[in-house]
Design a protein around this motif. Sequence first.
Motif, PDB file in Angstrom:
ATOM      1  N   THR A 172       0.989  -1.178   0.086  1.00  8.63           N
ATOM      2  CA  THR A 172       0.031  -0.006   0.184  1.00  8.63           C
ATOM      3  C   THR A 172       1.043   1.316  -0.211  1.00  8.63           C
ATOM      4  OG1 THR A 172      -0.079  -0.028   2.390  1.00  8.63           O
ATOM      5  CG2 THR A 172      -1.774  -1.352   1.149  1.00  8.63           C
ATOM      6  N   MET A 173       0.349   2.021  -1.149  1.00  5.76           N
ATOM      7  CA  MET A 173       1.408   3.309  -1.257  1.00  5.76           C
ATOM      8  C   MET A 173       0.768   4.673  -0.580  1.00  5.76           C
ATOM      9  SD  MET A 173       3.658   1.451  -2.582  1.00  5.76           S
ATOM     10  CE  MET A 173       4.690   3.008  -3.200  1.00  5.76           C
ATOM     11  N   ALA A 174      -0.483   4.522  -0.217  1.00  4.75           N
ATOM     12  CA  ALA A 174      -1.112   5.856   0.106  1.00  4.75           C
ATOM     13  C   ALA A 174      -0.617   6.323   1.580  1.00  4.75           C
ATOM     14  CB  ALA A 174      -2.358   5.725  -0.033  1.00  4.75           C
ATOM     15  N   ASN A 175       0.168   7.352   1.594  1.00  2.79           N
ATOM     16  CA  ASN A 175       0.737   7.803   3.020  1.00  2.79           C
ATOM     17  C   ASN A 175       0.861   9.283   2.861  1.00  2.79           C
ATOM     18  OD1 ASN A 175       3.693   7.665   2.853  1.00  2.79           O
ATOM     19  ND2 ASN A 175       3.128   5.691   2.160  1.00  2.79           N
ATOM     20  N   GLY A 207      -2.797   2.577  -4.297  1.00  5.45           N
ATOM     21  CA  GLY A 207      -2.835   3.806  -3.421  1.00  5.45           C
ATOM     22  C   GLY A 207      -2.416   5.025  -4.307  1.00  5.45           C
ATOM     23  N   ALA A 208      -1.544   4.980  -5.348  1.00  2.00           N
ATOM     24  CA  ALA A 208      -1.218   6.107  -6.189  1.00  2.00           C
ATOM     25  C   ALA A 208      -1.484   5.505  -7.651  1.00  2.00           C
ATOM     26  CB  ALA A 208       0.258   6.428  -5.949  1.00  2.00           C
ATOM     27  N   TYR A 209      -2.121   6.707  -8.324  1.00  2.00           N
ATOM     28  CA  TYR A 209      -2.578   6.475  -9.732  1.00  2.00           C
ATOM     29  C   TYR A 209      -2.039   7.251 -10.720  1.00  2.00           C
ATOM     30  CZ  TYR A 209      -5.289   3.505  -6.649  1.00  2.00           C
ATOM     31  OH  TYR A 209      -5.602   3.017  -5.430  1.00  2.00           O
ATOM     32  N   MET A 277      -5.973   2.235   5.510  1.00  2.00           N
ATOM     33  CA  MET A 277      -6.403   3.779   5.994  1.00  2.00           C
ATOM     34  C   MET A 277      -5.145   4.266   6.423  1.00  2.00           C
ATOM     35  SD  MET A 277      -9.497   4.404   4.581  1.00  2.00           S
ATOM     36  CE  MET A 277     -10.525   5.495   5.321  1.00  2.00           C
ATOM     37  N   HIS A 278      -4.481   5.248   6.110  1.00  2.00           N
ATOM     38  CA  HIS A 278      -3.459   5.951   6.694  1.00  2.00           C
ATOM     39  C   HIS A 278      -3.970   7.181   7.557  1.00  2.00           C
ATOM     40  CE1 HIS A 278       0.883   5.961   7.009  1.00  2.00           C
ATOM     41  NE2 HIS A 278       1.104   7.010   7.111  1.00  2.00           N
TER      42      HIS A 278
END
Length: 532
Positions: A172-175, A207-209, A277-278
């Motif tokens: 997961t990359m969303a942070n 998480g990143a697009y 969820m960050h």
Amino acid sequence: MHHFRKILARVSACAMLLPLTGCGMFTEINAGNDLGVQTGDRASVISGTNTAGDGSGTAVSTLPTSSTTTTTTTTAAPKKPDISVHMLAVGDNLVQTGVYNAAHAWSADGTYDFTKTYEHIKPLVEAADVAVINQETLICGSDYAISGSNLNFNSPVQLGQAMIDVGFDVFTMANNHMLDKRIDGLESCMSYWDEKMQKNPDILAVGAYRDAEDQSRIRVQEVKGMKIAYLAYTEHLNGYKIPATSQVKVGMTTDEALIQKQIKEAKGMADAVIVAMHWGNEDTHAVREDVKALAQKVVEWGADVILGTHPHTAQTMGWIDRKDGTRGFVYYSLGNFISAQTDNFNMIGEMGEFNLVKNGETGKVTVEDVTCMPCITQYESAKFANCRVYPYYEYTKELASKHSLPVAPMGTAKTFSMDVVNNIVNKNIPAEFRKLTKDGKPDQAAATTAATTTTTKATTTTTTTTTSWMATSTTTSSAGALTSTTTLPGMTTLTTTSTTAKKAVTTTTTTAKKKVTTTTTTTTAKKKWGAA
């Protein structure tokens, strides 16, 4: 005399009948040459003839024929077996300077060797059908300087493959560190993971697009016949914003309409939905009320499990009931998987384990066998030598006594021992989920400890003088700062303070272990990041 012979003939005929009927009782004897006999439920017809009138005669008996009973058995179709996928999830892979310097020291070729960093955890990760990790730091490639401090993270290129080799499948990359190297760095990081996914079709990064179209493509992984969808969102980006001129998209926890929409879409495509969820405040074990409220919504919308990260501390977990009677599960914060931070509460993270079970008959998925194993970061000098991570069942008092957190720079919660570890475990991992042995069930009793820890938010300025067997010190806390109070054997109350930082196309790749499927509305020559 003639009459007498007729009577005698009749008696002789009767005597001949007795052995044939098996019964001496006749319901009717006719005066003629034919005699009708009925015994019980069996019927026999007997014919007797007497031509000479001398008592001789012939008797013929017809007995019942045997019957055959045929039983027809209908066998129901065999029940479809349930499918069970064993999941493992860990928190922030916070590869700070001390972490990658230790890997550099272990390297034989002058680069970075993370083998020893994660070797104690590897068996647990490999045992899972799917292992998920929050890759907290960017990996932007060789065009960017390696860095690991001051909210400016870019890890060595060897790190990504090292984590794949450990056994992680979903990154997961969303942070909040996504823009540490600004938008160009994030795009380079996406390209890095594109390449890794091409070479390692088992893995998935989310998480990143690249753009809105790419963001709309729900990432779905097929494992043992079960389809699992993954979504990831972050609360903030350390104050940075994606430039208006960029098409890059990142899901934010504040965009509830997007989260609800994507969960509903994912639920229509997959058997189970995992949401990363960050969120939350850093350096506290307390879960914010708005985080709890959002978790309730996310589960109600259809998430089966929420994997919380960002606080860098272990936080509680539990079931969340839906209105329809079903339920989902949330780990509010899995804490750090590894770091070179310098407060004791940052040293203990969580490894969540659970089974996703799909009913063979109904197709419904339930979350079962939920556990949580603590993990501990260990380093052994003020410069973070030998920085590595252990599962709780391998961690010992001897290792704790060698931990260099007390002499490491910065930080406020500087005491460290096995008692401190157990205090954090007991306070934040409920006993019903707590797993302290390799193959054990959740621990129903508290971990053995002689110390207690409480965490509060300071509302006034407080000064506490501490006298211990080590030293006498004075620590001051101010409004809005985090105050951690720890009582250990042989010492008075220690108060420590820290302040928080501010036309559809489906691409399918099948491997021996799992299948990754992604769907997009259109296809272009440009590769969409995250495709397997």
